[in-house]
Design an enzyme around this catalytic site. Structure first.
Site, PDB file in Angstrom:
ATOM      1  CE1 TYR A  48      -3.922   2.317   0.534  1.00 46.67           C
ATOM      2  CE2 TYR A  48      -2.430   3.286   2.149  1.00 46.67           C
ATOM      3  CZ  TYR A  48      -3.619   3.356   1.502  1.00 46.67           C
ATOM      4  OH  TYR A  48      -4.443   4.283   1.514  1.00 46.67           O
TER       5      TYR A  48
ATOM      6  CB  THR B 128       4.382   7.501   3.266  1.00 45.11           C
ATOM      7  OG1 THR B 128       3.453   7.425   4.106  1.00 45.11           O
ATOM      8  CG2 THR B 128       5.514   8.331   3.758  1.00 45.11           C
TER       9      THR B 128
ATOM     10  NE  ARG C 143      20.304  -7.154  38.752  1.00 46.24           N
ATOM     11  CZ  ARG C 143      20.330  -5.768  38.558  1.00 46.24           C
ATOM     12  NH1 ARG C 143      19.192  -5.174  38.207  1.00 46.24           N
ATOM     13  NH2 ARG C 143      21.575  -4.953  38.575  1.00 46.24           N
TER      14      ARG C 143
ATOM     15  NE  ARG D 239      13.266   1.938  37.999  1.00 43.85           N
ATOM     16  CZ  ARG D 239      14.618   1.410  37.536  1.00 43.85           C
ATOM     17  NH1 ARG D 239      15.040   1.820  36.661  1.00 43.85           N
ATOM     18  NH2 ARG D 239      15.269   0.912  38.619  1.00 43.85           N
TER      19      ARG D 239
ATOM     20  N   GLY E  62      22.417  -4.129  33.932  1.00 44.26           N
ATOM     21  CA  GLY E  62      23.247  -4.159  32.970  1.00 44.26           C
ATOM     22  C   GLY E  62      22.865  -5.383  31.809  1.00 44.26           C
TER      23      GLY E  62
ATOM     24  CB  THR F  87       6.581   8.083  13.711  1.00 39.54           C
ATOM     25  OG1 THR F  87       7.190   8.481  14.810  1.00 39.54           O
ATOM     26  CG2 THR F  87       6.348   9.141  12.511  1.00 39.54           C
TER      27      THR F  87
ATOM     28  CD  GLU G 103      -0.938   3.101   9.550  1.00 39.79           C
ATOM     29  OE1 GLU G 103      -1.616   4.012   8.808  1.00 39.79           O
ATOM     30  OE2 GLU G 103      -0.248   2.373   8.942  1.00 39.79           O
TER      31      GLU G 103
ATOM     32  CG  ASP H 278       3.745  12.530  14.568  1.00 35.18           C
ATOM     33  OD1 ASP H 278       4.841  12.074  14.668  1.00 35.18           O
ATOM     34  OD2 ASP H 278       3.339  13.367  15.656  1.00 35.18           O
TER      35      ASP H 278
END
Lengths: 658, 658
Positions: B141, B144, B314, B334, B402, B423, B425, B427
């Site tokens: 398609y 762009t 860990r 987090r 790490g 970005t 479909e 932005d």
């Protein structure tokens, strides 16, 4: 197809026009940023621009092994150029910064040699440093283990003293203690400085440093008892030019003399002699963080240069030729603060280098008064700077729209290779706790405190913000950044007082780290702007400082949360912020030109100095081997046919004339 | 070296213990998340697990061309399995989701075929869709262009009608109009649906769609007048398995019938027949964003699963075996909100699919009442979801320390390939303006407004937050999220009233987009939690909803800036937030297990189901060709010798016995 179209022509015109309308002399700003290394940078650039091996463009099409090979060629050429041009240290450093690419020898210089110099005895320096300097041996620094990183005291590799033979036995007790991530070890190094737990007669004395031969410098084969190799590709294709490695030691014997003994010693009889000053070796760790902070500025400056140029020439929507995207506030508000942050890091890192040099002089005469302050400052700036820089680089990439995702944008490589700086040389979250501890100590201290943290005890006066002028007053700016940080520190002190544990307040430490670092940068920027106040650079540096302040005042939740700023004041702040963004946007091209990067250094189709981004993209694509390598094409076409010509498709295609 | 050490053993024990202490049945939650596709997923997984070509591990060591080749093999196997197992659409979709890797045929299905089906006449569908279905042609398609992305109306490729021959002439007027970024075009496609400006007798009718043959399906050579190729590597090594391409057309002639004419038409005489309903073709664009939003949840869920498992096994610092890092608040703060966000996206995307299906039924009968609402909702959720997900994936990677930077973490690939969703479909910044416009329209409307935006006109009552209980009340939660978003919308309305232009308020639109999207997610989560209130899943879904709410209440500056929350209330909010984080942390392993990913799907050494992360890393490293490929080793060793044996170094080494 005619390429002489209006749009393409306009691109060069746009970027040149922006350049011509600079409110200051670009070269003057470049000199101010590079400070006393300006001449060295000029010399290095002149030498490097004509060296084919420093052209990084071909790296885009190389696989990992080819990239590693290319970086070894670069490393060799660096050494040759140093000799050919009799470069002094500053000039060589400038050349390394020009190339700006890790190679398997990077840590040979910055870690292996410097550790020997700092922690070896004169005899050891003669024995190891000299051959290292002439590259008859290549070394690395082996500290991190598979399951032991931040916690150095928890390292498991042992160095058992064998009094009978006067040797240490270096041993990896289990897989979790395998040395891991060691730069230069995977493929190249002949020697390693190994951190290992010193054990004498069943007693452990904690981690010490040992020089361990890894591969023969003659045939490069691994030495007996050592399993060594490369740990594989890294995230985002980053660090591809570095051979991070692993090593497992099976009772490897080294002479006693291979322990670095400038500070601690082990005698022939197996007596342990403790170091007089254990902190004297800390200078090296501080230096690494100082360098990383400066690098955060360099990388962000490059990304901002590329993005500013491309957003100046790229047009979307609007009438006729469409509107340059740099005129959109969403682009300005993402990009202009990043330019001010890059300037902030450049300026602040100069101050930090100054503090580090003063510290080095202290350490040389056996003193360490300023160590806690320089340590805290370097931790705060390292964690703040690496995070802001890497987030900023990726924001730059996004601000370039679709083409930002092309490898030819040149920005992705910077993120890929710099983002681990958030983790190495002290994970940012771990460092932020040290910063918070330092500031709490100043708050609690009955004696005079370090000047960079004096504000935590200050009774900062904040007047209600009623005018634009107030917000541009350096005293008001400083007071706001001091007040926020001080309030966060006091809140933390209260939380700890009512019984919260350190592990419960690590988010608070993170906020404090950022608030403190931003205060430090504001402080340095204000000082620098005042220094050059009466020069032609004074005005634009003042505006950059204002933008830095207003950006954080307008967007950081901690100003509101600490009531340093009220929602009502925020309205005024945002107005001032919008105006300052606009004023910097007018100087965006000159401000990024002033970082002084050549097209070759940026290695970006989108960030070309002459603005011809689309022609550069077209040229770059033509070099893509998938488009012209016959063997690769044949391999792929065969696979396409496996799908396209399945079953009776071929006769179907012919019948249907598709 | 013995590998039977305590640490390694403990890792499996830790993860199993966490699993056993689940507060709910993991399989029940998996069924709830997958909804009615649970059986299809089970079937797909069973088929796929034993297929060697779906093992993604070897991809780590392949170069771009090899990766592309491998993905073509995967694509072929997908087609074969569909046939062999007679998979229905849902099962095939589940299989594609299992593989979760773009390939050059991805857009053949999702764009080329679906556009023909949606916008072709019955004859066109017969002519093109049928061969496409049997893969006798492969399509892409092509919208762009090199310098035209977001602005579809600004596309420059032209389709000139030639009445004499009854053909369209497809032409690229200049380099900026080259088709660019087209997935599947670079190497594979035989055909393209091309967006081009329809021109009849010098009059332009705007962009329309044309089927243009690109390469012969017989010998796969580009057709005359077409320059076509691959645009090269992408950022972070992402999209390596997709052949994004460029194409330049030099007066390429196609029959008039190749214009897709379900809506607009061009007659034999060159008469343009405008479409009756121009919005009926919008469904496809909405669908893409709905899919992307769901994918944001999938990707984040994978990253959160890997990170939760690794952080459970860990250990760093602390006594004896050291402390599992998941017990540190910096890790919990987090990671836990990201788990709640992944759940939020899963749950909300089910609702969004429901709305989309309802819209599709409307469009089928020629109506479009709910289009504006579903469009705005899908834009808001797409931009919010892609940003939160990609930021979250990278935060997961950092939280693993790490080893998060090793390619074997498995997380970097997800970021690399999903980050451009910010970005493409639409932005995100462009979409956020459309969301803000929609909400402003609701605010100004005199008629009844869409239910998802009704809150902008509501007089939301906020009582001062005094207790923990209040914060867990769904009505209070909804009111807070409504109030924030409504206030931001009203502020924007005022700014526009006093003369600000749209380009000046794009940052405000961004904030509104996020506030609206978070309200939508809170709304969906609360509904779902209430639905299952009396089941064993009710409690944990309620806690996940609380965490989602409290996380944004505690960390988003816009709650403070709009005075929806005061600094004093923030203290209470943070306390509640900390408690909820702790409560979710206890269920973190079961909650991520419930996403139902197999080890093979995760392709991560760190995220292994059995917790044996370090052994898996060791195994992975052994497969690194740099460690055993003799040719590669010889090439690198030669380059090392070029440095190590420079000048007289070899005799120096021998003399010094280094």
């Amino acid at each position: 197809m005619t390429d002489n179209n209006l749009y393409l022509k306009q691109m060069s015109i746009d970027v040149e026009k922006a350049r011509q309308s600079a409110s200051f002399r670009i070269q003057d700003m470049n000199k101010l940023l590079l400070n006393n290394s300006y001449d060295a940078h000029q010399k290095a650039k002149k030498i490097a621009e004509s060296e084919p091996v420093f052209d990084k463009f071909p790296m885009h099409f190389k696989n990992r092994t080819e990239q590693l090979a290319h970086s070894l060629k670069m490393a060799k050429r660096l050494i040759e150029l140093e000799e050919e041009h009799h470069l002094n240290q500053q000039e060589f450093n400038a050349l390394v910064l020009y190339v700006d690419m890790l190679n398997p020898l990077s840590l040979h210089y910055s870690a292996f040699m410097s550790v020997i110099q700092a922690q070896g005895t004169p005899e050891q320096i003669k024995k190891w440093y000299d051959p290292a300097k002439r590259l008859a041996i290549i070394g690395c620094y082996a500290q991190t283990e598979l399951s032991h990183g931040s916690n150095v005291a928890g390292l498991k590799t042992v160095a058992l003293f064998d009094e009978k033979t006067d040797e240490f036995i270096i041993h990896t007790p289990d897989l979790t203690a395998a040395k891991w991530w060691i730069g230069g070890l995977g493929v190249v190094s002949t020697h390693a400085v190994v951190q290992a737990q010193l054990v004498i007669a069943n007693k452990s004395y904690g981690p010490h440093l040992f020089i361990v031969p890894i591969r023969s410098p003659i045939d490069h084969k691994p030495l007996p008892g050592i399993i060594v190799g490369d740990i594989g590709p890294k995230a985002y294709g980053g660090f591809a030019t570095m051979d991070n490695g692993f090593a497992i030691f099976d009772h490897v014997r080294i002479p006693r003399d291979n322990m670095l003994m400038k500070f601690a010693k082990v005698t022939r009889e197996g007596k342990y002699v403790a170091p007089v000053h254990d902190k004297l070796s800390y200078g090296g760790m501080v230096k690494l963080r100082v360098d990383i902070f400066a690098d955060a500025g360099l990388k962000l400056a490059k990304a901002a240069t590329i993005t500013t140029r491309y957003c100046t020439v790229r047009r979307q929507f609007g009438p006729n030729l469409e509107t340059p995207v740099i005129e959109y506030s969403s682009v300005q508000h993402r990009l202009m603060p990043l330019i001010s942050i890059a300037y902030g890091i450049y300026i602040t890192s100069k101050d930090l280098y100054g503090q580090f040099e003063a510290l080095t002089k202290q350490l040389e005469v056996g003193e360490a008064q300023s160590l806690p302050e320089v340590h805290a400052t370097s931790c705060a700036l390292k964690s703040w700077g690496t995070r802001r820089s890497t987030d900023g680089i990726e924001e730059c990439r996004k601000a370039m729209g679709g083409h930002g995702y092309s490898i030819f944008s040149g920005v992705a490589d910077m993120f890929a290779t710099f983002v681990p700086s958030n983790t190495y040389e002290g994970d940012n979250y771990v460092l932020s706790q040290q910063v918070a501890r330092f500031l709490l100590k100043q708050l609690a201290s009955q004696k005079q405190v370090y000047s960079s943290a004096a504000y935590v005890k200050e009774d900062v006066k904040l007047l209600p913000i009623k005018s634009h002028e107030q917000l541009l007053d350096p005293n008001v700016q400083l007071a706001l950044f001091k007040a926020r940080s001080a309030r966060l520190v006091r809140q933390l002190a209260q939380q700890l007082q009512v019984g919260h544990s350190w592990s419960e307040v690590s988010v608070e430490c993170w906020d404090i780290n950022f608030a403190h670092a931003e205060y430090l940068v504001v402080h340095s920027m204000i000082q620098k702007a005042q220094q050059v106040k009466s020069t032609p650079l004074g005005d634009v540096l003042k505006r950059l400082t204002d933008l830095f302040c207003l950006h954080y005042l307008a967007t950081s939740a901690t100003f509101l949360a600490t009531s340093t700023v009220s929602p009502l004041e925020l309205v005024k702040i945002k107005q001032a912020y919008h105006q300052t963004v606009l004023s910097i946007a007018k100087d965006a091209i000159p401000l990024t030109d002033a970082f002084g990067f050549s097209d070759r250094q940026l290695n970006s189709a989108l960030g070309r100095y002459d603005g011809r981004a689309y022609e550069a993209l077209w040229e770059a694509v033509q070099k893509n081997p998938i488009n012209h390598d016959e063997a690769q094409r044949a391999q792929l076409t065969k696979l396409v046919f496996d799908i396209l010509h399945r079953r009776d498709n071929l006769s179907y295609i012919q019948a249907a004339k598709l």
